[in-house]
Design a protein around this motif. Structure first.
Motif, PDB file in Angstrom:
ATOM      1  N   LEU A   1       0.809  -1.216   0.000  1.00 18.04           N
ATOM      2  CA  LEU A   1       0.000   0.000   0.000  1.00 18.04           C
ATOM      3  C   LEU A   1       0.840   1.263   0.000  1.00 18.04           C
ATOM      4  O   LEU A   1       0.578   2.204  -0.752  1.00 18.04           O
ATOM      5  N   LYS A   2       1.855   1.276   0.837  1.00 16.22           N
ATOM      6  CA  LYS A   2       2.612   2.512   1.058  1.00 16.22           C
ATOM      7  C   LYS A   2       4.103   2.224   0.988  1.00 16.22           C
ATOM      8  O   LYS A   2       4.595   1.310   1.659  1.00 16.22           O
ATOM      9  N   ARG A   3       4.814   3.019   0.192  1.00 11.78           N
ATOM     10  CA  ARG A   3       6.245   2.795   0.047  1.00 11.78           C
ATOM     11  C   ARG A   3       7.021   4.071   0.283  1.00 11.78           C
ATOM     12  O   ARG A   3       6.782   5.083  -0.367  1.00 11.78           O
ATOM     13  N   ASN A   4       7.885   4.057   1.263  1.00 12.60           N
ATOM     14  CA  ASN A   4       8.983   5.004   1.355  1.00 12.60           C
ATOM     15  C   ASN A   4      10.133   4.254   2.008  1.00 12.60           C
ATOM     16  O   ASN A   4       9.940   3.154   2.536  1.00 12.60           O
ATOM     17  N   TYR A   5      11.307   4.822   1.977  1.00 15.62           N
ATOM     18  CA  TYR A   5      12.485   4.055   2.372  1.00 15.62           C
ATOM     19  C   TYR A   5      12.497   3.734   3.860  1.00 15.62           C
ATOM     20  O   TYR A   5      12.978   2.675   4.265  1.00 15.62           O
ATOM     21  N   PHE A   6      11.930   4.606   4.696  1.00 13.15           N
ATOM     22  CA  PHE A   6      11.833   4.296   6.117  1.00 13.15           C
ATOM     23  C   PHE A   6      10.901   3.112   6.328  1.00 13.15           C
ATOM     24  O   PHE A   6      11.202   2.204   7.116  1.00 13.15           O
ATOM     25  N   PHE A   7       9.748   3.099   5.647  1.00 15.64           N
ATOM     26  CA  PHE A   7       8.813   1.985   5.755  1.00 15.64           C
ATOM     27  C   PHE A   7       9.473   0.672   5.325  1.00 15.64           C
ATOM     28  O   PHE A   7       9.254  -0.369   5.937  1.00 15.64           O
ATOM     29  N   ILE A   8      10.239   0.725   4.244  1.00 21.49           N
ATOM     30  CA  ILE A   8      10.884  -0.488   3.754  1.00 21.49           C
ATOM     31  C   ILE A   8      11.829  -1.057   4.812  1.00 21.49           C
ATOM     32  O   ILE A   8      11.811  -2.258   5.108  1.00 21.49           O
ATOM     33  N   VAL A   9      12.659  -0.192   5.400  1.00 30.56           N
ATOM     34  CA  VAL A   9      13.609  -0.641   6.430  1.00 30.56           C
ATOM     35  C   VAL A   9      12.859  -1.210   7.627  1.00 30.56           C
ATOM     36  O   VAL A   9      13.162  -2.317   8.104  1.00 30.56           O
ATOM     37  N   PHE A  10      11.878  -0.458   8.119  1.00 24.45           N
ATOM     38  CA  PHE A  10      11.148  -0.870   9.322  1.00 24.45           C
ATOM     39  C   PHE A  10      10.370  -2.162   9.087  1.00 24.45           C
ATOM     40  O   PHE A  10      10.435  -3.098   9.891  1.00 24.45           O
ATOM     41  N   CYS A  11       9.611  -2.228   7.991  1.00 22.65           N
ATOM     42  CA  CYS A  11       8.791  -3.413   7.709  1.00 22.65           C
ATOM     43  C   CYS A  11       9.656  -4.638   7.440  1.00 22.65           C
ATOM     44  O   CYS A  11       9.286  -5.759   7.799  1.00 22.65           O
ATOM     45  N   THR A  12      10.810  -4.434   6.795  1.00 29.46           N
ATOM     46  CA  THR A  12      11.719  -5.556   6.551  1.00 29.46           C
ATOM     47  C   THR A  12      12.236  -6.114   7.865  1.00 29.46           C
ATOM     48  O   THR A  12      12.269  -7.339   8.069  1.00 29.46           O
ATOM     49  N   PHE A  13      12.626  -5.237   8.778  1.00 29.81           N
ATOM     50  CA  PHE A  13      13.120  -5.701  10.073  1.00 29.81           C
ATOM     51  C   PHE A  13      12.024  -6.406  10.858  1.00 29.81           C
ATOM     52  O   PHE A  13      12.210  -7.537  11.335  1.00 29.81           O
ATOM     53  N   ILE A  14      10.849  -5.772  10.988  1.00 28.75           N
ATOM     54  CA  ILE A  14       9.772  -6.352  11.782  1.00 28.75           C
ATOM     55  C   ILE A  14       9.285  -7.662  11.170  1.00 28.75           C
ATOM     56  O   ILE A  14       9.113  -8.675  11.861  1.00 28.75           O
ATOM     57  N   GLY A  15       9.055  -7.656   9.848  1.00 28.06           N
ATOM     58  CA  GLY A  15       8.560  -8.862   9.191  1.00 28.06           C
ATOM     59  C   GLY A  15       9.533 -10.014   9.276  1.00 28.06           C
ATOM     60  O   GLY A  15       9.149 -11.155   9.551  1.00 28.06           O
ATOM     61  N   SER A  16      10.817  -9.742   9.069  1.00 25.44           N
ATOM     62  CA  SER A  16      11.835 -10.795   9.112  1.00 25.44           C
ATOM     63  C   SER A  16      12.132 -11.230  10.536  1.00 25.44           C
ATOM     64  O   SER A  16      12.499 -12.376  10.779  1.00 25.44           O
ATOM     65  N   PHE A  17      11.983 -10.317  11.487  1.00 25.64           N
ATOM     66  CA  PHE A  17      12.195 -10.652  12.889  1.00 25.64           C
ATOM     67  C   PHE A  17      11.174 -11.676  13.344  1.00 25.64           C
ATOM     68  O   PHE A  17      11.483 -12.607  14.102  1.00 25.64           O
ATOM     69  N   ASN A  18       9.941 -11.529  12.868  1.00 20.86           N
ATOM     70  CA  ASN A  18       8.907 -12.502  13.195  1.00 20.86           C
ATOM     71  C   ASN A  18       9.115 -13.811  12.443  1.00 20.86           C
ATOM     72  O   ASN A  18       8.944 -14.893  13.005  1.00 20.86           O
ATOM     73  N   ASP A  19       9.485 -13.717  11.165  1.00 20.71           N
ATOM     74  CA  ASP A  19       9.752 -14.914  10.352  1.00 20.71           C
ATOM     75  C   ASP A  19      10.616 -14.508   9.163  1.00 20.71           C
ATOM     76  O   ASP A  19      10.234 -13.638   8.382  1.00 20.71           O
ATOM     77  N   GLU A  20      11.761 -15.155   9.033  1.00 24.74           N
ATOM     78  CA  GLU A  20      12.729 -14.794   7.999  1.00 24.74           C
ATOM     79  C   GLU A  20      12.187 -14.974   6.594  1.00 24.74           C
ATOM     80  O   GLU A  20      12.742 -14.438   5.627  1.00 24.74           O
ATOM     81  N   ARG A  21      11.085 -15.703   6.456  1.00 23.14           N
ATOM     82  CA  ARG A  21      10.515 -15.920   5.127  1.00 23.14           C
ATOM     83  C   ARG A  21       9.885 -14.658   4.536  1.00 23.14           C
ATOM     84  O   ARG A  21       9.435 -14.678   3.386  1.00 23.14           O
ATOM     85  N   PHE A  22       9.891 -13.573   5.306  1.00 23.33           N
ATOM     86  CA  PHE A  22       9.525 -12.278   4.740  1.00 23.33           C
ATOM     87  C   PHE A  22      10.353 -11.997   3.487  1.00 23.33           C
ATOM     88  O   PHE A  22       9.864 -11.382   2.528  1.00 23.33           O
ATOM     89  N   ILE A  23      11.595 -12.446   3.491  1.00 23.10           N
ATOM     90  CA  ILE A  23      12.514 -12.169   2.382  1.00 23.10           C
ATOM     91  C   ILE A  23      11.972 -12.717   1.067  1.00 23.10           C
ATOM     92  O   ILE A  23      12.251 -12.173  -0.010  1.00 23.10           O
TER      93      ILE A  23
END
Length: 368
Positions: free
Chosen positions: A125-147
């Motif tokens: 829905l929403k893309r900016n570079y801060f969101f990408i960094v934050f969502c990547t960390f949170i999503g991968s922290f919960n499960d690495e398959r975010f990648i």
């Protein structure tokens, strides 16, 4: 309490809710769980802790995961609504809700996958570079398959930017994903080595165990490839028709770069998840490929809203009418074997909850 059902994944999760840094979990996956403390930390912060059937424990698990799943589908609808009509957006959201994106979280309370699906949906829905960094960390922290979702998110942004007359800054986007993954690596390094929490005692590598038990026997044994393809199919079931149609459209319209940008991530993701036993569940982390496919069909294939809605609803009908199931292996003589011996039906959420409420031990699906 669910007596005589043994220690389950949810039991470990509930222990972590009481103390996210506990080192008293049981099972081969415990070292993996020691570094996955997002959901337990949220439950601990809110005070949603307790034993199996305690109300507060139910708020912690599955309550947090269910809430995240609701938000996942809500953000997904909003993302689709930016580029599709209302009918297509509703149908697309409903279609994904009939896949393993919801089925595993709804029935396996010890697996809060939706806390990874939610950051993916936000990035759709929403893309900016801060969101990408934050969502990547949170999503991968919960499960690495975010990648696994990253290539499909990049393709989604490329297609939507083209639609809006813009150009995706690919290198900056990849760099932002890289920063998020680096933060994840540093945080897990701190957890393992005791800079955060008591540290994690090193034992045999779970990765090596999975490699030897699952990946190599599948990849090196062609006779198991049909079974593997079937398990991949179960992730989205008939929704796989959408990327197949999208790939065909790319070939017909000579959109070769988009063709390979979709095909290669699908193949690589399928290969990577061969290291897991829960293959159908793992491929669901690639769910942005469904809206990507819809966009290709509509914009490159020049399908009308009415035609795509009809087509999507037709596929959705098959997903609703054909049974969904969690399968870890298919026996050689599967046609002679009771399917309930090697598959677990993915029951609708109300029915699964009813089984849990009426069974003294809880339904087998919720305790895993």
């Amino acid at each position: 309490m669910g007596k005589d059902s043994g220690t389950t994944r949810r039991d470990n999760l509930l222990l972590q809710c009481i103390d996210p840094f506990t080192r008293h979990l049981i099972g081969v996956e415990r070292h993996q769980l020691y570094t996955r403390i997002l959901q337990p930390s949220i439950a601990n912060l809110l005070g949603w802790c307790g034993e199996r059937r305690d109300f507060l424990a139910l708020l912690g698990s599955p309550g947090i995961a269910y809430s995240a799943l609701i938000f996942t589908l809500s953000f997904l609808y909003c993302a689709l609504r930016k580029y599709f009509c209302k009918g297509l957006s509703i149908a697309g959201t409903f279609a994904i809700s009939t896949s393993m994106v919801t089925q595993w979280t709804n029935t396996h309370w010890g697996h809060p996958d939706s806390l990874t699906f939610l950051p993916i949906s936000i990035l759709l829905l929403k893309r900016n570079y801060f969101f990408i960094v934050f969502c990547t960390f949170i999503g991968s922290f919960n499960d690495e398959r975010f990648i696994l979702s990253i290539p499909f998110l990049l393709l989604w942004w490329h297609l939507t930017d083209q639609k809006e007359g813009q150009k995706l800054n690919l290198y900056k986007s990849i760099f932002a994903f890289g920063i998020g993954i680096l933060i994840l690596f540093l945080f897990k390094f701190a957890l393992i080595n005791g800079y955060i929490g008591p540290g994690i005692e090193k034992e045999h590598s779970l990765f090596i165990s999975l490699l030897n038990d699952y990946f190599l026997p599948i990849v090196l044994n062609p006779s198991k490839w049909p079974q593997f393809i079937f398990l991949i199919f179960l992730g989205f079931r008939w929704l796989w028709i959408l990327p197949l149609v999208a790939l065909t459209i790319c070939v017909r319209h000579k959109k070769i770069i988009i063709f390979y940008s979709l095909l290669i991530p699908i193949l690589l993701s399928s290969l990577v998840i061969a290291i897991n036993a829960d293959i159908g569940r793992s491929i669901s982390f690639c769910y942005p490929l469904i809206p990507v496919s819809m966009l290709i069909i509509k914009d490159i294939g020049k399908w009308s809203n009415e035609k795509l809605i009809y087509f999507l609803n037709f596929i959705l009908m098959f997903n609703i009418l054909t049974p969904a199931a969690k399968v870890f292996y298919v026996p050689p003589n599967w046609w002679k074997t009771n399917p309930l011996e090697w598959s677990s039906p993915a029951l609708p959420l109300p029915l699964n909850l009813w089984r849990w409420l009426t069974s003294p031990n809880g339904a087998q699906t919720w305790i895993k």
